[in-house]
Design a protein around this motif. Sequence first.
Motif, PDB file in Angstrom:
ATOM      1  N   GLY A 211      35.161  13.510  49.680  1.00 46.37           N
ATOM      2  CA  GLY A 211      35.077  14.326  48.478  1.00 46.37           C
ATOM      3  C   GLY A 211      34.413  15.670  48.702  1.00 46.37           C
ATOM      4  O   GLY A 211      34.268  16.462  47.783  1.00 46.37           O
ATOM      5  N   ALA A 212      33.994  15.937  49.955  1.00 43.16           N
ATOM      6  CA  ALA A 212      33.283  17.175  50.257  1.00 43.16           C
ATOM      7  C   ALA A 212      34.219  18.380  50.187  1.00 43.16           C
ATOM      8  O   ALA A 212      35.402  18.295  50.515  1.00 43.16           O
ATOM      9  CB  ALA A 212      32.642  17.089  51.630  1.00 43.16           C
ATOM     10  N   VAL A 213      33.651  19.502  49.758  1.00 39.33           N
ATOM     11  CA  VAL A 213      34.378  20.763  49.637  1.00 39.33           C
ATOM     12  C   VAL A 213      33.517  21.849  50.270  1.00 39.33           C
ATOM     13  O   VAL A 213      32.290  21.849  50.117  1.00 39.33           O
ATOM     14  CB  VAL A 213      34.637  21.115  48.151  1.00 39.33           C
ATOM     15  N   TRP A 214      34.150  22.756  50.967  1.00 44.41           N
ATOM     16  CA  TRP A 214      33.474  23.866  51.634  1.00 44.41           C
ATOM     17  C   TRP A 214      34.318  25.094  51.399  1.00 44.41           C
ATOM     18  O   TRP A 214      35.543  25.006  51.409  1.00 44.41           O
ATOM     19  CB  TRP A 214      33.404  23.555  53.134  1.00 44.41           C
ATOM     20  N   GLY A 215      33.705  26.252  51.188  1.00 43.98           N
ATOM     21  CA  GLY A 215      34.534  27.428  50.994  1.00 43.98           C
ATOM     22  C   GLY A 215      33.768  28.720  50.880  1.00 43.98           C
ATOM     23  O   GLY A 215      32.565  28.779  51.124  1.00 43.98           O
ATOM     24  N   LYS A 216      34.520  29.738  50.500  1.00 44.70           N
ATOM     25  CA  LYS A 216      33.915  31.054  50.282  1.00 44.70           C
ATOM     26  C   LYS A 216      34.574  31.707  49.085  1.00 44.70           C
ATOM     27  O   LYS A 216      35.741  31.457  48.778  1.00 44.70           O
ATOM     28  CB  LYS A 216      34.017  31.936  51.518  1.00 44.70           C
ATOM     29  N   ILE A 217      33.768  32.523  48.418  1.00 45.31           N
ATOM     30  CA  ILE A 217      34.257  33.295  47.274  1.00 45.31           C
ATOM     31  C   ILE A 217      33.959  34.762  47.555  1.00 45.31           C
ATOM     32  O   ILE A 217      32.804  35.122  47.830  1.00 45.31           O
ATOM     33  CB  ILE A 217      33.561  32.880  45.959  1.00 45.31           C
ATOM     34  N   VAL A 218      34.989  35.585  47.516  1.00 48.91           N
ATOM     35  CA  VAL A 218      34.805  37.031  47.640  1.00 48.91           C
ATOM     36  C   VAL A 218      34.794  37.589  46.226  1.00 48.91           C
ATOM     37  O   VAL A 218      35.789  37.510  45.500  1.00 48.91           O
ATOM     38  CB  VAL A 218      35.909  37.680  48.493  1.00 48.91           C
ATOM     39  N   TRP A 219      33.633  38.089  45.831  1.00 52.37           N
ATOM     40  CA  TRP A 219      33.431  38.622  44.489  1.00 52.37           C
ATOM     41  C   TRP A 219      33.599  40.132  44.495  1.00 52.37           C
ATOM     42  O   TRP A 219      33.121  40.813  45.400  1.00 52.37           O
ATOM     43  CB  TRP A 219      32.018  38.310  44.011  1.00 52.37           C
ATOM     44  N   THR A 220      34.216  40.677  43.451  1.00 51.37           N
ATOM     45  CA  THR A 220      34.299  42.123  43.250  1.00 51.37           C
ATOM     46  C   THR A 220      33.799  42.428  41.843  1.00 51.37           C
ATOM     47  O   THR A 220      34.309  41.870  40.869  1.00 51.37           O
ATOM     48  CB  THR A 220      35.748  42.635  43.416  1.00 51.37           C
ATOM     49  N   LEU A 221      32.795  43.282  41.750  1.00 54.66           N
ATOM     50  CA  LEU A 221      32.259  43.667  40.446  1.00 54.66           C
ATOM     51  C   LEU A 221      33.283  44.542  39.733  1.00 54.66           C
ATOM     52  O   LEU A 221      33.688  45.585  40.230  1.00 54.66           O
ATOM     53  CB  LEU A 221      30.934  44.421  40.604  1.00 54.66           C
ATOM     54  N   ARG A 222      33.737  44.086  38.557  1.00 57.28           N
ATOM     55  CA  ARG A 222      34.743  44.809  37.772  1.00 57.28           C
ATOM     56  C   ARG A 222      34.139  45.530  36.577  1.00 57.28           C
ATOM     57  O   ARG A 222      34.625  46.569  36.154  1.00 57.28           O
ATOM     58  CB  ARG A 222      35.834  43.857  37.288  1.00 57.28           C
ATOM     59  N   LYS A 223      33.085  44.953  36.010  1.00 57.40           N
ATOM     60  CA  LYS A 223      32.413  45.570  34.864  1.00 57.40           C
ATOM     61  C   LYS A 223      30.921  45.293  35.010  1.00 57.40           C
ATOM     62  O   LYS A 223      30.517  44.158  35.259  1.00 57.40           O
ATOM     63  CB  LYS A 223      32.942  44.999  33.553  1.00 57.40           C
ATOM     64  N   ALA A 224      30.111  46.327  34.820  1.00 54.32           N
ATOM     65  CA  ALA A 224      28.673  46.216  35.056  1.00 54.32           C
ATOM     66  C   ALA A 224      27.898  45.766  33.826  1.00 54.32           C
ATOM     67  O   ALA A 224      26.671  45.802  33.828  1.00 54.32           O
ATOM     68  CB  ALA A 224      28.128  47.553  35.558  1.00 54.32           C
ATOM     69  N   GLY A 225      28.572  45.325  32.783  1.00 49.44           N
ATOM     70  CA  GLY A 225      27.879  44.846  31.589  1.00 49.44           C
ATOM     71  C   GLY A 225      27.793  45.902  30.511  1.00 49.44           C
ATOM     72  O   GLY A 225      28.288  47.019  30.655  1.00 49.44           O
ATOM     73  N   GLU A 226      27.163  45.500  29.421  1.00 48.67           N
ATOM     74  CA  GLU A 226      26.959  46.416  28.300  1.00 48.67           C
ATOM     75  C   GLU A 226      25.792  47.336  28.616  1.00 48.67           C
ATOM     76  O   GLU A 226      24.729  46.883  29.015  1.00 48.67           O
ATOM     77  CB  GLU A 226      26.654  45.622  27.018  1.00 48.67           C
ATOM     78  N   ASN A 227      25.978  48.633  28.469  1.00 51.35           N
ATOM     79  CA  ASN A 227      24.937  49.631  28.716  1.00 51.35           C
ATOM     80  C   ASN A 227      24.263  49.463  30.075  1.00 51.35           C
ATOM     81  O   ASN A 227      23.041  49.341  30.159  1.00 51.35           O
ATOM     82  CB  ASN A 227      23.876  49.584  27.598  1.00 51.35           C
ATOM     83  N   PRO A 228      25.033  49.480  31.172  1.00 50.57           N
ATOM     84  CA  PRO A 228      24.417  49.309  32.489  1.00 50.57           C
ATOM     85  C   PRO A 228      23.644  50.557  32.910  1.00 50.57           C
ATOM     86  O   PRO A 228      23.906  51.668  32.434  1.00 50.57           O
ATOM     87  CB  PRO A 228      25.616  49.104  33.401  1.00 50.57           C
ATOM     88  N   SER A 229      22.700  50.339  33.800  1.00 49.44           N
ATOM     89  CA  SER A 229      21.984  51.478  34.379  1.00 49.44           C
ATOM     90  C   SER A 229      22.985  52.277  35.221  1.00 49.44           C
ATOM     91  O   SER A 229      24.011  51.738  35.660  1.00 49.44           O
ATOM     92  CB  SER A 229      20.848  50.981  35.273  1.00 49.44           C
ATOM     93  N   PRO A 230      22.709  53.544  35.460  1.00 50.72           N
ATOM     94  CA  PRO A 230      23.614  54.336  36.304  1.00 50.72           C
ATOM     95  C   PRO A 230      23.789  53.712  37.703  1.00 50.72           C
ATOM     96  O   PRO A 230      24.878  53.756  38.269  1.00 50.72           O
ATOM     97  CB  PRO A 230      22.942  55.708  36.385  1.00 50.72           C
TER      98      PRO A 230
END
Length: 156
Positions: free
Chosen positions: A62-81
């Motif tokens: 039942g073991a699982v191993w992997g990787k996730i490549v994340w890309t930031l698409r939106k920095a949230g509401e009122n993000p810092s510069p």
Amino acid sequence: MRKRIVLAGLILLGGLASAAQTVNVAGEWRGTWTSPDGMVFSAAMTLQTGKGCKNCAVMGDGAVWGKIVWTLRKAGENPSPELAAMVGKTATELVKGNVKGEELLELNGFVVEDPAEIKGTDQYRLAISEDGKVIGGITLNGGPWTGQFIAMRAKP
């Protein structure tokens, strides 16, 4: 006679157990992670299971191993510069975990390669669709279990 009944029962139960196969989550997935503060990441996830996964053999059935490549698409509401400037940056999270029954995939991030420091490790509790084509659920998101992640099998 009693031995025959017990033997017949064991054969029947063995047949039922082998018919109930765990959904195979191995392969390529594409998805989206969101948080209550409006952050959005896209994800390209690769999972390995079973005999083809050398790391899984150490962890057991039942073991699982992997990787996730994340890309930031939106920095949230009122993000810092500074955070807004990170949109488009990527990070890679290594995950390991288990499939529990046929309905739950539990993953834990344990290493992040993230020069821009946009993403930390996370924990995932994901439901598996009956046909095995969609996974989705909640993530720890730093403590309150408020992150949401949904992914579909990548089209070949």
